[in-house]
Design an enzyme around this catalytic site. Structure first.
Site, PDB file in Angstrom:
ATOM      1  N   GLN A 107      68.231  43.329   3.153  1.00  0.00           N
ATOM      2  CA  GLN A 107      68.463  42.350   4.187  1.00  0.00           C
ATOM      3  C   GLN A 107      69.462  41.539   4.449  1.00  0.00           C
ATOM      4  OE1 GLN A 107      65.122  39.931   6.796  1.00  0.00           O
ATOM      5  NE2 GLN A 107      65.102  41.469   8.131  1.00  0.00           N
ATOM      6  N   TYR A 187      67.143  35.664  15.673  1.00  0.00           N
ATOM      7  CA  TYR A 187      68.804  35.199  15.033  1.00  0.00           C
ATOM      8  C   TYR A 187      69.485  35.752  15.510  1.00  0.00           C
ATOM      9  CZ  TYR A 187      67.500  33.945   9.736  1.00  0.00           C
ATOM     10  OH  TYR A 187      67.074  33.791   8.509  1.00  0.00           O
ATOM     11  N   GLY A 328      54.037  41.727   4.673  1.00  0.00           N
ATOM     12  CA  GLY A 328      54.382  40.576   4.127  1.00  0.00           C
ATOM     13  C   GLY A 328      53.496  39.821   3.425  1.00  0.00           C
TER      14      GLY A 328
HETATM   15  C1  FMN Z   1      56.929  32.931   4.010  1.00  0.00           C
HETATM   16  C2  FMN Z   1      58.297  34.986   5.148  1.00  0.00           C
HETATM   17  C3  FMN Z   1      58.934  34.507   5.058  1.00  0.00           C
HETATM   18  C4  FMN Z   1      59.447  35.454   6.054  1.00  0.00           C
HETATM   19  N1  FMN Z   1      60.492  36.239   6.115  1.00  0.00           N
HETATM   20  C5  FMN Z   1      61.182  36.819   6.733  1.00  0.00           C
HETATM   21  C6  FMN Z   1      62.605  37.458   6.989  1.00  0.00           C
HETATM   22  O1  FMN Z   1      63.311  36.885   6.494  1.00  0.00           O
HETATM   23  N2  FMN Z   1      63.024  38.297   7.077  1.00  0.00           N
HETATM   24  C7  FMN Z   1      62.107  38.983   8.332  1.00  0.00           C
HETATM   25  O2  FMN Z   1      63.040  40.206   8.813  1.00  0.00           O
HETATM   26  N3  FMN Z   1      60.885  38.537   8.653  1.00  0.00           N
HETATM   27  C8  FMN Z   1      60.406  38.076   8.131  1.00  0.00           C
HETATM   28  N4  FMN Z   1      58.999  37.080   7.557  1.00  0.00           N
HETATM   29  C9  FMN Z   1      58.676  38.100   9.015  1.00  0.00           C
HETATM   30  C10 FMN Z   1      57.833  40.229   7.811  1.00  0.00           C
HETATM   31  O3  FMN Z   1      58.841  40.307   7.368  1.00  0.00           O
HETATM   32  C11 FMN Z   1      56.500  40.306   8.619  1.00  0.00           C
HETATM   33  O4  FMN Z   1      57.316  40.533   9.779  1.00  0.00           O
HETATM   34  C12 FMN Z   1      55.078  39.338   8.986  1.00  0.00           C
HETATM   35  O5  FMN Z   1      55.049  38.501   7.416  1.00  0.00           O
HETATM   36  C13 FMN Z   1      54.023  39.625   9.499  1.00  0.00           C
HETATM   37  O6  FMN Z   1      53.804  41.302   8.310  1.00  0.00           O
HETATM   38  P1  FMN Z   1      51.993  40.797   7.530  1.00  0.00           P
HETATM   39  O7  FMN Z   1      51.167  40.341   8.997  1.00  0.00           O
HETATM   40  O8  FMN Z   1      51.894  41.841   6.831  1.00  0.00           O
HETATM   41  O9  FMN Z   1      52.254  39.543   7.010  1.00  0.00           O
HETATM   42  C14 FMN Z   1      58.831  36.763   6.373  1.00  0.00           C
HETATM   43  C15 FMN Z   1      57.327  36.174   6.740  1.00  0.00           C
HETATM   44  C16 FMN Z   1      56.992  36.175   5.365  1.00  0.00           C
HETATM   45  C17 FMN Z   1      55.633  34.978   5.923  1.00  0.00           C
END
Ligand code: FMN
Length: 381
Positions: A107, A187, A328
């Site tokens: 990414q 972003y 995530g």
């Molecule tokens: C610790 C953490 C770091 C994240 N860093 C990014 C990132 O670098 N880029 C991004 O697009 N989303 C990032 N996200 C968002 C996740 O990709 C995802 O969209 C979000 O956690 C929701 O999915 P989930 O409910 O399955 O956790 C991050 C989420 C978490 C929890």
């Protein structure tokens, strides 16, 4: 569903043809910043290789957002994709993941206004317009408020587009299977798409097409070095709404325009985040509505994201609302997530204290189910 059900009985566990790539299942590891590149070069380390290889059972891994240039930085200890040292570090990561049978996209992102003078030698962060996004940013002093950024000149915008192209090329050199453009909330690309943050009166502001110009300039640049079928994009159309569930009409119109135009490439996938932020509770019905809204607009592969579990993930695929589902937080504490889904095992909770803490703890020490003593739900019910 019973524990003896064959793996292919769950939509999440069926293989998927992503262009020329055959993914063994539809469980995608969502990109997650983990702040472990604690070195001057901001290069991935052996720890990163171990962490990602542990999760190689995912149908597809998307790396943490990685900087396209030193100017893109807006958080501590996050790796980049702009130097030889970083390419070397990432090469070790992709080798480890491939050796473990995984597939991995990098990414690529730029924080724009969501940065801080601390990361820019005292200079102001850059943005579509001099409008403070009113966000919080991690610095060496902890979480602080963003400042009012400086508006980019068109010449500088061209330079950032070239940075994306160079980073995309570096990702190829590092052995990735593809790249994902970070166009998610907060972003720089999302700042351009947001009329509250982008008040430009030139070709990059105003109409939905103009606000999307930066994004499509970037896509046009990266598909010069990657087949479009190896390029994905992550968007979060609901990110700027008041409560994270109901979208701002003008912003939504912009994302509808973007999604429809993305059909022209055609890309590997659109990765759709359906909620605003982890702290906002959004019901499954609301998430489904978001998918129902965007699914008809995009003809290619759609990855659904945010707060989905095993049952809801299977449901959105079975109903044709998404082709793949990304997870995530669940992937942090459950490195073997698809195997746990296959066996209907309980999921372990992630320790939020160690998400960005650095080091091995809370990063590579979550065991697979076979070693964690995790019980089958079917066996314990
Ligand atoms: C610790 C953490 C770091 C994240 N860093 C990014 C990132 O670098 N880029 C991004 O697009 N989303 C990032 N996200 C968002 C996740 O990709 C995802 O969209 C979000 O956690 C929701 O999915 P989930 O409910 O399955 O956790 C991050 C989420 C978490 C929890």
């Amino acid at each position: 569903m019973s524990a003896v059900e064959p793996a292919w009985g769950q939509p999440l566990l069926r293989p998927y043809e992503l262009g020329q790539l055959v993914l063994p299942n539809r469980v995608v590891m969502a990109p997650m910043t983990r702040a472990r590149a604690n070195n001057v070069a901001l290069a991935p380390t052996d720890l990163h290789a171990t962490y990602y290889a542990q999760r190689a059972g995912a149908g597809l891994i998307v790396t943490e957002g990685s900087w396209v240039s030193a100017d893109a930085i807006g958080a501590l200890n996050v790796p980049g994709m702009y130097s030889d040292a970083q390419v070397e570090g990432w090469t070790a990561v992709t080798s480890a993941v491939h050796a473990a049978g995984g597939t991995m996209f990098a990414q690529l992102g730029h924080t724009g206004a969501a940065s801080h003078p601390e990361y820019r030698g005292g200079q102001l962060p850059v943005a579509p317009s001099a409008v403070n996004p009113g966000a919080m940013v991690f610095t060496s002093l902890g979480l602080v408020e963003t400042v009012t950024p400086r508006a980019l000149t068109v010449r500088e915008i061209d330079g950032i587009v070239r940075d994306y192209r160079a980073a995309a090329l570096n990702a190829r050199r590092a052995g990735f299977d593809g790249i994902e453009i970070h166009a998610q909330r907060g972003y720089l690309i999302a700042q351009f798409l947001n009329p509250a943050l982008n008040v430009r009166t030139d070709a990059y502001g105003g109409s939905p097409a103009n606000r999307a110009r930066f994004l499509f300039d970037i896509l046009d640049a990266v598909v010069e070095v990657w087949d479009p079928g190896r390029v994905g994009i992550k968007i979060a159309p609901y990110a700027n709404s008041a409560d994270g569930t109901e979208p701002d009409a003008e912003i939504l119109a912009g994302y509808e325009h973007v999604t429809e135009r993305l059909n022209d490439y055609p890309l590997a996938y659109v990765h759709l985040m359906m909620t605003r932020r982890p702290n906002v509770t959004v019901t499954y019905a609301q998430r489904r509505q978001a998918l129902e809204h965007f699914r008809p607009l995009y003809l290619g592969t759609l990855i659904a994201n945010a707060s989905l579990g095993q049952e809801s993930g299977n449901a959105v695929i079975a109903e044709g609302l998404a082709d793949l589902v990304s997870y995530g937080l669940p992937f942090i504490a459950n490195p073997d997530l698809p195997a746990r889904f296959a066996a209907h095992l309980d999921l372990s909770p992630a320790d939020r204290e160690t998400l960005y803490q650095g080091g091995a703890q809370g990063y590579v020490d979550y065991p697979p189910a076979s070693r964690s003593g995790t019980q089958s739900l079917a066996a314990t019910e």
